[in-house]
Design a protein around this motif. Structure first.
Motif, mmCIF file in Angstrom:
data_model
loop_
_atom_site.group_PDB
_atom_site.id
_atom_site.type_symbol
_atom_site.label_atom_id
_atom_site.label_comp_id
_atom_site.label_asym_id
_atom_site.label_seq_id
_atom_site.Cartn_x
_atom_site.Cartn_y
_atom_site.Cartn_z
ATOM 1 N N LEU A 1 0.829 -1.202 0.000
ATOM 2 C CA LEU A 1 0.000 0.000 0.000
ATOM 3 C C LEU A 1 0.867 1.256 0.000
ATOM 4 N N SER A 2 0.478 2.217 -0.785
ATOM 5 C CA SER A 2 1.192 3.497 -0.833
ATOM 6 C C SER A 2 0.469 4.500 0.055
ATOM 7 N N CYS A 3 0.612 4.311 1.353
ATOM 8 C CA CYS A 3 -0.022 5.199 2.319
ATOM 9 C C CYS A 3 0.731 5.097 3.634
ATOM 10 N N SER A 4 0.311 5.865 4.624
ATOM 11 C CA SER A 4 0.976 5.805 5.917
ATOM 12 C C SER A 4 0.586 4.530 6.657
ATOM 13 N N LEU A 5 1.363 4.201 7.673
ATOM 14 C CA LEU A 5 1.085 3.006 8.460
ATOM 15 C C LEU A 5 -0.276 3.110 9.151
ATOM 16 N N SER A 6 -0.595 4.273 9.687
ATOM 17 C CA SER A 6 -1.885 4.441 10.372
ATOM 18 C C SER A 6 -3.049 4.306 9.392
ATOM 19 N N GLU A 7 -2.881 4.822 8.173
ATOM 20 C CA GLU A 7 -3.929 4.685 7.160
ATOM 21 C C GLU A 7 -4.093 3.234 6.752
ATOM 22 N N ALA A 8 -2.959 2.526 6.607
ATOM 23 C CA ALA A 8 -3.003 1.108 6.251
ATOM 24 C C ALA A 8 -3.704 0.307 7.341
ATOM 25 N N PHE A 9 -3.390 0.644 8.605
ATOM 26 C CA PHE A 9 -4.015 -0.047 9.733
ATOM 27 C C PHE A 9 -5.541 0.111 9.674
ATOM 28 N N ASP A 10 -6.007 1.334 9.486
ATOM 29 C CA ASP A 10 -7.455 1.588 9.432
ATOM 30 C C ASP A 10 -8.095 0.878 8.243
ATOM 31 N N LEU A 11 -7.393 0.869 7.114
ATOM 32 C CA LEU A 11 -7.913 0.215 5.918
ATOM 33 C C LEU A 11 -8.066 -1.284 6.150
ATOM 34 N N LEU A 12 -7.034 -1.905 6.725
ATOM 35 C CA LEU A 12 -7.098 -3.352 6.968
ATOM 36 C C LEU A 12 -8.118 -3.686 8.044
ATOM 37 N N LYS A 13 -8.246 -2.830 9.019
ATOM 38 C CA LYS A 13 -9.250 -3.057 10.055
ATOM 39 C C LYS A 13 -10.635 -3.139 9.434
ATOM 40 N N GLY A 14 -10.920 -2.221 8.506
ATOM 41 C CA GLY A 14 -12.213 -2.232 7.831
ATOM 42 C C GLY A 14 -12.417 -3.463 6.948
ATOM 43 N N LYS A 15 -11.378 -3.809 6.198
ATOM 44 C CA LYS A 15 -11.476 -4.958 5.290
ATOM 45 C C LYS A 15 -11.682 -6.251 6.066
ATOM 46 N N ILE A 16 -10.925 -6.416 7.158
ATOM 47 C CA ILE A 16 -11.049 -7.635 7.947
ATOM 48 C C ILE A 16 -12.423 -7.718 8.597
ATOM 49 N N THR A 17 -12.889 -6.597 9.132
ATOM 50 C CA THR A 17 -14.208 -6.567 9.762
ATOM 51 C C THR A 17 -15.299 -6.920 8.761
ATOM 52 N N ASP A 18 -15.210 -6.351 7.570
ATOM 53 C CA ASP A 18 -16.197 -6.656 6.526
ATOM 54 C C ASP A 18 -16.148 -8.131 6.142
ATOM 55 N N SER A 19 -14.946 -8.678 6.030
ATOM 56 C CA SER A 19 -14.789 -10.073 5.611
ATOM 57 C C SER A 19 -15.364 -11.035 6.639
ATOM 58 N N LEU A 20 -15.307 -10.643 7.901
ATOM 59 C CA LEU A 20 -15.744 -11.547 8.985
ATOM 60 C C LEU A 20 -17.169 -11.271 9.453
ATOM 61 N N SER A 21 -17.816 -10.291 8.832
ATOM 62 C CA SER A 21 -19.175 -9.943 9.270
ATOM 63 C C SER A 21 -20.225 -10.880 8.656
#
Length: 321
Positions: free
Chosen positions: A301-321
């Protein structure tokens, strides 16, 4: 997609004299083990053959390099054949892509389900546990004697990509090939010691530091951790020594998806994704421009670590919902 046969690929290899092998960047045991086995076999056939790399060989894999690897793109000025192993996407060897395409003929041997045919000749099998299994079959099709040196490299490839035969990608064929390698004189104990019991203390320090960043998501079914360049500097570790952190995250009871974020020197974030039993992390990786397997995938990902963290948090949550 229609694969070529191992016999067809074997003939192309036999007809070539100058060959370069291209593992993916940030080599793991499968990429280097598969490449080393192939390089060893081809040199014994009198071929001028090298494994062209662009990054540091991890310390626990250094035993596989028996003079095979080079970062010098002019070691062979004009190769007859380029073979990419354990990767089929040229973005995974971007700094070597021009050299790869310089060959008269290109070949891909891979086991990633997200790989699309890129080369003149392709053998892509998403059901193979490791590229090492495919190299083993190719060498048999070429009537190659599997000696101890080749066997050790193939065993290293298979044992690392199957998590020492624990991951769900392990098949009966994985064990049958391992058994054949034992019969060929492979010293599996020596290989296992090199791979799993040869760690620098800095590796233990960086693993502990990275695990300390762990956060759970989706009610504990997902977990995310990260490593920064500052952490590496403080512990004296190098990035490849964080390779097994994501597996440790996945091993936590109740966790289905684990994500490990690695801050690169150029400010990007490399993401390693693992799932335990039901989630398809290749889908998440593909949505973010990456790829891989159902249980193991990644992206950059071409973004900051904090942005990547938030992005993955959302993706994982969506995948497991």
């Amino acid at each position: 997609m229609k694969n070529n046969t191992f016999e067809e690929i074997g003939k192309v290899i036999s007809d070539a004299e100058r060959i370069l092998i291209f593992p993916h960047v940030n080599m793991d045991g499968d990429a280097l083990g598969s490449s080393a086995a192939l390089c060893s076999a081809l040199r014994r056939r009198g071929k001028e053959c090298y494994i062209l790399i662009e990054d540091r060989i991890p310390a626990n894999l250094a035993f596989l390099d028996r003079g095979f690897c080079t970062a010098d793109q002019n070691m062979i000025k004009k190769q007859d054949l380029s073979i990419c192993v354990d990767c089929g996407d040229p973005s995974r060897f971007e700094k070597r892509r021009k050299k790869f395409d310089q060959a008269d003929i290109t070949v891909c041997i891979d086991h990633h389900g997200t790989t699309a045919p890129y080369c003149d000749y392709n053998y892509i099998d998403k059901d193979a546990a490791a590229a090492g299994e495919l190299i083993y079959k190719l060498l048999l099709a070429m009537d190659t004697e599997i000696d101890a040196e080749i066997g050790e490299a193939i065993f290293a490839a298979i044992t690392t990509d199957t998590g020492n035969f624990q991951y769900s990608n392990t098949t009966a064929e994985s064990h049958l090939i391992a058994a054949a390698l034992y019969e060929a004189g492979t010293d599996w104990g020596k290989v296992s010691t090199e791979l799993y019991e040869n760690n620098r203390i800095e590796r233990i320090l960086i693993e502990n530091t990275a695990l300390g960043t762990m956060s759970t998501v989706a009610g504990g079914r997902g977990v995310i951790a990260y490593v920064t360049q500052n952490m590496l500097g403080e512990t004296g570790a190098v990035m490849d020594e964080t390779e097994h952190v994501v597996e440790k995250l996945r091993s936590i009871a109740g966790v289905e998806i684990a994500a490990f974020l690695k801050e690169t020197e150029d400010g990007r974030v490399k993401v390693s994704l693992r799932s335990k039993s039901s989630a398809d992390v290749a889908v998440i990786a593909a949505e973010l421009g990456g790829g891989g397997h159902i249980r193991a995938a990644g992206c950059t990902l071409s973004c900051s670590l904090s942005e990547a963290f938030d992005l993955l948090k959302g993706k994982i949550t969506d995948s497991l919902s």
